[in-house]
Write an enzyme that holds these catalytic residues in place. Structure first.
Site, mmCIF file in Angstrom:
data_model
loop_
_atom_site.group_PDB
_atom_site.id
_atom_site.type_symbol
_atom_site.label_atom_id
_atom_site.label_comp_id
_atom_site.label_asym_id
_atom_site.label_seq_id
_atom_site.Cartn_x
_atom_site.Cartn_y
_atom_site.Cartn_z
ATOM 1 N N TYR A 190 0.825 -1.198 0.000
ATOM 2 C CA TYR A 190 0.000 0.000 0.000
ATOM 3 C C TYR A 190 0.861 1.250 0.000
ATOM 4 O O TYR A 190 2.076 1.177 0.178
ATOM 5 C CB TYR A 190 -0.968 0.004 1.192
ATOM 6 C CG TYR A 190 -0.366 0.344 2.538
ATOM 7 C CD1 TYR A 190 0.517 -0.531 3.177
ATOM 8 C CD2 TYR A 190 -0.671 1.545 3.172
ATOM 9 C CE1 TYR A 190 1.063 -0.206 4.418
ATOM 10 C CE2 TYR A 190 -0.130 1.865 4.412
ATOM 11 C CZ TYR A 190 0.741 0.986 5.027
ATOM 12 O OH TYR A 190 1.281 1.308 6.241
ATOM 13 N N ARG B 47 8.101 4.557 -4.613
ATOM 14 C CA ARG B 47 8.127 3.512 -3.589
ATOM 15 C C ARG B 47 7.086 2.433 -3.885
ATOM 16 O O ARG B 47 7.315 1.242 -3.646
ATOM 17 C CB ARG B 47 7.914 4.111 -2.199
ATOM 18 C CG ARG B 47 8.132 3.074 -1.092
ATOM 19 C CD ARG B 47 8.081 3.683 0.286
ATOM 20 N NE ARG B 47 6.803 4.301 0.543
ATOM 21 C CZ ARG B 47 6.553 5.081 1.599
ATOM 22 N NH1 ARG B 47 7.501 5.341 2.470
ATOM 23 N NH2 ARG B 47 5.363 5.608 1.767
ATOM 24 N N ARG C 210 -6.941 -20.743 -2.611
ATOM 25 C CA ARG C 210 -5.936 -20.618 -1.558
ATOM 26 C C ARG C 210 -4.789 -21.599 -1.769
ATOM 27 O O ARG C 210 -4.973 -22.815 -1.796
ATOM 28 C CB ARG C 210 -6.566 -20.853 -0.178
ATOM 29 C CG ARG C 210 -5.621 -20.467 0.957
ATOM 30 C CD ARG C 210 -6.193 -20.799 2.323
ATOM 31 N NE ARG C 210 -5.362 -20.239 3.379
ATOM 32 C CZ ARG C 210 -4.180 -20.747 3.749
ATOM 33 N NH1 ARG C 210 -3.720 -21.816 3.154
ATOM 34 N NH2 ARG C 210 -3.477 -20.162 4.715
ATOM 35 N N LYS D 264 6.598 -1.774 1.583
ATOM 36 C CA LYS D 264 5.414 -1.265 2.295
ATOM 37 C C LYS D 264 4.250 -2.243 2.141
ATOM 38 O O LYS D 264 3.323 -2.016 1.365
ATOM 39 C CB LYS D 264 5.053 0.135 1.772
ATOM 40 C CG LYS D 264 4.157 0.913 2.737
ATOM 41 C CD LYS D 264 4.174 2.386 2.403
ATOM 42 C CE LYS D 264 3.131 3.159 3.157
ATOM 43 N NZ LYS D 264 3.255 3.110 4.615
ATOM 44 N N GLU E 299 12.581 1.965 13.793
ATOM 45 C CA GLU E 299 11.639 3.029 13.427
ATOM 46 C C GLU E 299 10.439 2.952 14.372
ATOM 47 O O GLU E 299 10.393 2.113 15.272
ATOM 48 C CB GLU E 299 11.214 2.912 11.961
ATOM 49 C CG GLU E 299 10.607 1.574 11.608
ATOM 50 C CD GLU E 299 10.265 1.442 10.120
ATOM 51 O OE1 GLU E 299 10.117 2.451 9.422
ATOM 52 O OE2 GLU E 299 10.133 0.290 9.671
HETATM 53 N N1 PMP Z 1 7.834 3.557 8.765
HETATM 54 C C1 PMP Z 1 6.690 2.848 8.807
HETATM 55 C C2 PMP Z 1 6.704 1.486 9.404
HETATM 56 C C3 PMP Z 1 5.491 3.396 8.305
HETATM 57 O O1 PMP Z 1 4.349 2.679 8.344
HETATM 58 C C4 PMP Z 1 5.507 4.699 7.775
HETATM 59 C C5 PMP Z 1 4.230 5.344 7.290
HETATM 60 N N2 PMP Z 1 3.825 4.937 6.050
HETATM 61 C C6 PMP Z 1 6.728 5.406 7.750
HETATM 62 C C7 PMP Z 1 7.860 4.799 8.256
HETATM 63 C C8 PMP Z 1 6.810 6.796 7.190
HETATM 64 O O2 PMP Z 1 6.748 6.771 5.791
HETATM 65 P P1 PMP Z 1 6.196 8.009 4.964
HETATM 66 O O3 PMP Z 1 6.973 9.208 5.413
HETATM 67 O O4 PMP Z 1 6.473 7.658 3.563
HETATM 68 O O5 PMP Z 1 4.739 8.141 5.281
#
Ligand code: PMP
Length: 285
Positions: A33, A52, A100, A148, A180
């Site tokens: 996403y 991305r 599945r 992502k 993070e």
């Molecule tokens: N790390 C994670 C795990 C996230 O889910 C997000 C938010 N999408 C970010 C960092 C920040 O990414 P962005 O600045 O592209 O929203």
């Protein structure tokens, strides 16, 4: 009346949007996403999100045929139809619907694509005045958090744990180093004013907001170091903040019950937030 959403080629009311129980996004989290912020009815850092998105699709080998222009025009139509002055557009793509089976479907199936909007106060977010209180926790997510994907369960569980403890968010830690936040990248500002953030790897999402902050801060002559840091470093820092498309820059004022700096949103952090908003405004499309 519900929102207008986009699903597999159609704009429909949210009540009318359904996907199959055999969708691989549902069965295997086999989906990625993006979420893009909207200011003044326009998209923030669109190119970065698009790049991305293509990276995530390619790492998972999901064959997706929409052009950049098509994706842009769907975003724009939803912004206009849902009257999004300020808010978010979510774009979700799964490998598609198939019987599945762990193996990818053969022949390949059409990916499922869904877009929806949310109205949100991004600039005048009242939370900025208080800052965020975070807890730390081991990073037990999978090893490719640079993609992502929609595998957000661990982050969701830990976010809820933070809320249950009366805090706001969680910062993950791996080998004593912060990776993070639950849905954001993390920065500290050292006592000599250096902006420190972990460098990119497979362990963190390459945040679009992070990238813009580094670019703008560099132009504004901030001292910057891309290197890992610990919870102790965070406790001893002058300031700390997290960043994402949904919050831009969020001051972090406490970690594990320990105040960071004065325990209030930091001066440099608020300055960077202003700098960020001023600069992204110039690049809205
Ligand atoms: N790390 C994670 C795990 C996230 O889910 C997000 C938010 N999408 C970010 C960092 C920040 O990414 P962005 O600045 O592209 O929203």
């Amino acid at each position: 009346m519900g929102r207008l959403v986009y699903i597999n080629g159609k704009f429909v009311k949210e009540e009318e949007a359904y996907i199959s129980i055999f969708d691989r996004g549902f069965l295997f989290s086999d989906a990625i996403y993006e979420v893009t912020a909207v200011i003044d009815k326009k998209l923030v850092s669109w190119e970065g999100h698009l790049n991305r998105l293509r990276y995530s699709l390619s790492e998972l080998n999901i064959k997706f045929s929409y052009s950049d222009e098509e994706l842009f025009s769907i975003h724009k139509k939803l912004i206009v139809q849902n009257k999004i002055n300020e808010g978010l557009v979510y774009l979700q793509i799964s490998r598609g619907k198939a019987e599945r089976d762990f193996a990818f479907p053969k022949p390949e199936v059409e990916p499922t694509i869904v877009l929806f909007t949310q109205i949100k106060n991004l600039i005048n977010n009242p939370k900025i005045n208080f800052g965020s209180k975070v807890i730390s926790s081991p990073d037990l997510r999978w090893g490719r958090t640079d993609i992502k994907t929609v595998q957000l369960l661990y982050a969701s569980i830990m976010k809820q744990k933070a809320l249950d403890l009366g805090k706001d968010d969680v910062w993950f830690e791996n080998n004593k180093l912060i990776t993070e936040g639950s849905s954001n990248n993390t920065f500290i500002i050292s006592n000599n004013g250096t902006l420190i953030t972990r460098s990119l790897s497979t362990k963190i999402l390459p945040g679009i907001t992070r990238k813009s902050i580094l670019e703008y801060a560099k132009k504004a002559n901030f001292n910057i170091e891309e290197k890992p840091f610990t919870i102790e470093d965070t406790k001893n820092a002058k300031e700390a903040f997290s960043c994402s498309s949904t919050t831009f820059i969020m001051p972090v004022v406490e970690i594990d019950d320990c105040k960071i700096g004065s325990g209030t949103p930091g001066k440099h952090t608020l300055e960077l937030r202003k700098l960020y908003i001023k600069n992204v405004r110039k690049e809205l499309i």
